[in-house]
Scaffold this active site. Structure first.
Site, PDB file in Angstrom:
ATOM      1  N   SER A   1      -1.290   4.139 -10.709  1.00  8.65           N
ATOM      2  CA  SER A   1      -1.451   4.505  -9.302  1.00  8.65           C
ATOM      3  C   SER A   1      -1.183   5.988  -9.117  1.00  8.65           C
ATOM      4  CB  SER A   1      -0.437   3.704  -8.491  1.00  8.65           C
ATOM      5  OG  SER A   1      -0.287   4.253  -7.199  1.00  8.65           O
TER       6      SER A   1
ATOM      7  N   TYR B   1       8.850   0.578  -6.944  1.00  4.42           N
ATOM      8  CA  TYR B   1       7.470   0.220  -7.313  1.00  4.42           C
ATOM      9  C   TYR B   1       6.842   1.343  -8.145  1.00  4.42           C
ATOM     10  CZ  TYR B   1       2.403   0.023  -6.950  1.00  4.42           C
ATOM     11  OH  TYR B   1       1.068   0.054  -7.253  1.00  4.42           O
TER      12      TYR B   1
ATOM     13  N   LYS C   1       5.463   1.709 -12.314  1.00  2.00           N
ATOM     14  CA  LYS C   1       4.184   2.244 -12.828  1.00  2.00           C
ATOM     15  C   LYS C   1       4.447   3.355 -13.846  1.00  2.00           C
ATOM     16  CE  LYS C   1       1.411  -0.368 -10.595  1.00  2.00           C
ATOM     17  NZ  LYS C   1       0.788  -1.444 -11.334  1.00  2.00           N
TER      18      LYS C   1
ATOM     19  N   LEU D   1      -2.768   1.054   5.469  1.00  2.00           N
ATOM     20  CA  LEU D   1      -3.462   1.423   6.706  1.00  2.00           C
ATOM     21  C   LEU D   1      -4.694   0.563   6.988  1.00  2.00           C
ATOM     22  CD1 LEU D   1      -3.817   3.379   9.111  1.00  2.00           C
ATOM     23  CD2 LEU D   1      -5.254   4.762   7.602  1.00  2.00           C
TER      24      LEU D   1
HETATM   25  P1  NAD Z   1      -2.788  -8.050  -5.630  1.00  2.00           P
HETATM   26  O1  NAD Z   1      -1.406  -8.421  -5.229  1.00  2.00           O
HETATM   27  O2  NAD Z   1      -3.917  -8.491  -4.769  1.00  2.00           O
HETATM   28  O3  NAD Z   1      -3.075  -8.535  -7.135  1.00  2.00           O
HETATM   29  C1  NAD Z   1      -2.065  -8.625  -8.096  1.00  2.00           C
HETATM   30  C2  NAD Z   1      -2.146 -10.016  -8.696  1.00  2.00           C
HETATM   31  O4  NAD Z   1      -1.143 -10.146  -9.699  1.00  2.00           O
HETATM   32  C3  NAD Z   1      -1.917 -11.135  -7.687  1.00  2.00           C
HETATM   33  O5  NAD Z   1      -2.999 -12.053  -7.756  1.00  2.00           O
HETATM   34  C4  NAD Z   1      -0.604 -11.778  -8.130  1.00  2.00           C
HETATM   35  O6  NAD Z   1      -0.579 -13.178  -7.859  1.00  2.00           O
HETATM   36  C5  NAD Z   1      -0.586 -11.447  -9.624  1.00  2.00           C
HETATM   37  N1  NAD Z   1       0.753 -11.388 -10.220  1.00  2.00           N
HETATM   38  C6  NAD Z   1       1.837 -10.661  -9.818  1.00  2.00           C
HETATM   39  N2  NAD Z   1       2.876 -10.861 -10.646  1.00  2.00           N
HETATM   40  C7  NAD Z   1       2.444 -11.710 -11.620  1.00  2.00           C
HETATM   41  C8  NAD Z   1       3.071 -12.291 -12.757  1.00  2.00           C
HETATM   42  N3  NAD Z   1       4.339 -12.058 -13.069  1.00  2.00           N
HETATM   43  N4  NAD Z   1       2.328 -13.126 -13.525  1.00  2.00           N
HETATM   44  C9  NAD Z   1       1.038 -13.383 -13.230  1.00  2.00           C
HETATM   45  N5  NAD Z   1       0.401 -12.883 -12.151  1.00  2.00           N
HETATM   46  C10 NAD Z   1       1.108 -12.048 -11.360  1.00  2.00           C
HETATM   47  O7  NAD Z   1      -2.814  -6.454  -5.799  1.00  2.00           O
HETATM   48  P2  NAD Z   1      -4.036  -5.457  -6.001  1.00  2.00           P
HETATM   49  O8  NAD Z   1      -4.129  -4.613  -4.794  1.00  2.00           O
HETATM   50  O9  NAD Z   1      -5.225  -6.191  -6.484  1.00  2.00           O
HETATM   51  O10 NAD Z   1      -3.442  -4.545  -7.150  1.00  2.00           O
HETATM   52  C11 NAD Z   1      -3.721  -4.770  -8.528  1.00  2.00           C
HETATM   53  C12 NAD Z   1      -2.948  -3.765  -9.357  1.00  2.00           C
HETATM   54  O11 NAD Z   1      -3.325  -2.447  -8.953  1.00  2.00           O
HETATM   55  C13 NAD Z   1      -1.429  -3.831  -9.192  1.00  2.00           C
HETATM   56  O12 NAD Z   1      -0.843  -3.606 -10.445  1.00  2.00           O
HETATM   57  C14 NAD Z   1      -1.135  -2.701  -8.234  1.00  2.00           C
HETATM   58  O13 NAD Z   1       0.166  -2.210  -8.410  1.00  2.00           O
HETATM   59  C15 NAD Z   1      -2.175  -1.684  -8.658  1.00  2.00           C
HETATM   60  N6  NAD Z   1      -2.503  -0.726  -7.589  1.00  2.00           N
HETATM   61  C16 NAD Z   1      -2.908  -1.199  -6.372  1.00  2.00           C
HETATM   62  C17 NAD Z   1      -3.180  -0.295  -5.344  1.00  2.00           C
HETATM   63  C18 NAD Z   1      -3.591  -0.799  -3.982  1.00  2.00           C
HETATM   64  O14 NAD Z   1      -3.522  -0.027  -3.014  1.00  2.00           O
HETATM   65  N7  NAD Z   1      -4.044  -2.024  -3.825  1.00  2.00           N
HETATM   66  C19 NAD Z   1      -3.065   1.088  -5.577  1.00  2.00           C
HETATM   67  C20 NAD Z   1      -2.673   1.528  -6.839  1.00  2.00           C
HETATM   68  C21 NAD Z   1      -2.396   0.605  -7.845  1.00  2.00           C
HETATM   69  N1  UDP Z   2      -0.428   4.809   7.849  1.00  2.00           N
HETATM   70  C1  UDP Z   2      -0.338   4.762   9.225  1.00  2.00           C
HETATM   71  N2  UDP Z   2      -0.102   3.541   9.804  1.00  2.00           N
HETATM   72  C2  UDP Z   2       0.007   2.378   9.089  1.00  2.00           C
HETATM   73  C3  UDP Z   2      -0.098   2.448   7.687  1.00  2.00           C
HETATM   74  C4  UDP Z   2      -0.314   3.678   7.086  1.00  2.00           C
HETATM   75  O1  UDP Z   2      -0.440   5.779   9.902  1.00  2.00           O
HETATM   76  O2  UDP Z   2       0.223   1.312   9.688  1.00  2.00           O
HETATM   77  C5  UDP Z   2      -0.738   6.103   7.189  1.00  2.00           C
HETATM   78  C6  UDP Z   2       0.253   6.553   6.138  1.00  2.00           C
HETATM   79  O3  UDP Z   2       1.285   7.336   6.727  1.00  2.00           O
HETATM   80  C7  UDP Z   2      -0.635   7.370   5.195  1.00  2.00           C
HETATM   81  C8  UDP Z   2      -2.002   6.656   5.283  1.00  2.00           C
HETATM   82  O4  UDP Z   2      -1.975   5.935   6.513  1.00  2.00           O
HETATM   83  O5  UDP Z   2      -0.807   8.687   5.679  1.00  2.00           O
HETATM   84  C9  UDP Z   2      -2.255   5.678   4.138  1.00  2.00           C
HETATM   85  O6  UDP Z   2      -1.152   4.793   4.041  1.00  2.00           O
HETATM   86  P1  UDP Z   2      -1.144   3.580   3.011  1.00  2.00           P
HETATM   87  O7  UDP Z   2       0.173   2.880   3.155  1.00  2.00           O
HETATM   88  O8  UDP Z   2      -2.383   2.762   3.205  1.00  2.00           O
HETATM   89  O9  UDP Z   2      -1.288   4.281   1.593  1.00  2.00           O
HETATM   90  P2  UDP Z   2      -0.291   5.271   0.824  1.00  2.00           P
HETATM   91  O10 UDP Z   2       0.611   5.919   1.821  1.00  2.00           O
HETATM   92  O11 UDP Z   2       0.442   4.415  -0.130  1.00  2.00           O
HETATM   93  O12 UDP Z   2      -1.174   6.272   0.173  1.00  2.00           O
END
Ligand code: NAD
Ligand code: UDP
Length: 340
Positions: A126, A150, A154, A201
């Protein structure tokens, strides 16, 4: 040539979209998910969309024996590791749970890979690993840090992988540093299904648009940005999914452990996002400026040129498409997968 790919967390938001693109591209998919933050309905719909089947193991990565048995049953070519807990606020409240789930879970996975000779690995990292970046756009060379448990999981997993790469020359690991994934598959059949109050957001904005919530709280309008609200690099989840396929194709040329930013390179402010969502949904989206959220950074966007150069990948879906696809998913499934 089609590969057999283990997708951990494949029932989740990004994982399910990636499974669909993998299947569409002719790969075979084995999903491992404990359904802690997802439902099997997402996988049912992925299969329906592409007319192909997924092998699903409802399994927790903390179950080391179960993970090992899965590797013994399926001859895997590569692993895409999405499984993990991802809520920043919650990670401050229950850090041990986050460390255990995300770190120990990953160790079990890497141990099973080593035992079974699977050395191709793609990890969901991330942009949070850049902590508070000194400037924008952010390149992969920037200093790494974390501001919450969190983010630290990562960062720690990235470091673990760099150590393993030194010890195990066969390892080919790609760290994909996602910026802000939004949107949904254009069918409107799969999308993001947050449980309870959305942390991010866009799911919040979409829930306001569909009438589930009253108004969007804009976290601060006194940042040093063009309209004072926070700027982020939003990327369509299908572009992100395709980034994983590009990484899978590039793995034979990867040596050790390499990080890539997956973003568009363009930042949008909170107010610009609210306006774009209002346009796509043809709804008014009430919003109100409130105090900054603790730990937030003003402006974050990627320099994604390394991924373009090495992986031949770039995001192609624009903000309008992201919002239209988010809205299609949200309006067809106002309560996520629970509706049908
Ligand atoms: P999500 O929660 O929708 O998907 C994660 C999945 O992992 C879920 O289905 C959950 O049930 C499963 N899981 C969690 N712990 C587990 C375990 N111990 N064993 C088996 N399954 C498990 O999240 P997402 O948004 O699809 O994110 C996927 C990955 O991308 C994550 O690692 C997250 O940290 C990373 N990521 C997400 C974002 C975002 O904004 N969504 C941004 C950057 C990185
Ligand atoms: N944000 C906001 N209201 C919300 C959620 C997020 O104004 O209810 C803003 C937050 O301050 C950031 C942007 O939207 O500037 C994206 O936030 P998000 O939590 O989606 O992602 P991240 O901050 O993790 O990049």
């Amino acid at each position: 040539m089609g590969q057999r790919v283990l997708v951990t967390g494949g029932a989740g938001y990004i994982g399910s979209h990636t499974c669909l693109e993998l299947l569409n591209a002719g790969h075979e998919v084995v999903v491992l998910d404990n359904l802690a933050n997802s439902s099997e309905e997402s996988l049912r719909r992925v299969q329906e969309l592409c007319g192909k089947s997924i092998t699903f193991a409802q399994l927790d990565l903390l179950d080391a024996a179960g993970v090992d048995a899965l590797f013994a049953t399926h001859q895997l070519d590569a692993v895409m590791h999405f499984a993990g807990l991802k809520a920043v606020g919650e990670s401050n409240d229950i850090p041990l749970h986050y460390y255990s789930n995300n770190i120990t879970g990953t160790l079990h996975l890497l141990e099973a890979m080593k035992r079974h000779g699977v050395w191709n690995f793609i990890f969901s990292s991330s942009a949070t690993v850049y902590g508070v970046p000194e400037s924008v756009p952010i390149t992969e060379e920037f200093a790494l840090s974390a501001t919450n448990p969190y983010g630290r999981t990562k960062l720690m997993i990235e470091e673990i992988l760099r150590d393993v790469a030194k010890a195990e020359p066969q390892l080919r690991a790609v760290l994909l540093r996602y910026f802000n994934p939004i949107g949904a598959h254009e069918s409107g059949r799969i999308g993001e299904d947050p449980q309870g109050l959305p942390n991010n957001l866009m799911p919040f904005v979409m829930q306001v648009a569909v009438g589930l919530r009253d108004k969007v709280a804009v976290f601060g309008d006194d940042y040093d940005t063009r309209d004072g609200t926070g700027v982020r690099d939003y990327i369509h989840v299908t572009d992100l999914a395709l980034g994983h396929l590009a990484a899978l194709d590039a793995l034979p040329q990867i040596h050790g452990c390499v990080a890539y930013n997956l973003g568009t390179g363009t930042g949008y402010s909170v107010l610009e996002m609210v306006r774009a969502a209002a346009q796509a949904s043809e709804r008014t989206i009430p919003h109100e400026v409130v105090a900054r959220r603790a730990g937030d950074v003003g402006e974050v966007f990627a320099d994604a040129s390394r991924a373009a150069r090495d992986l031949g990948w770039r995001a192609t879906r624009d903000l309008q498409k992201m919002c239209e696809d988010s809205w299609r998913w949200q309006s067809k499934n106002p309560s996520g997968y629970k509706t049908q």
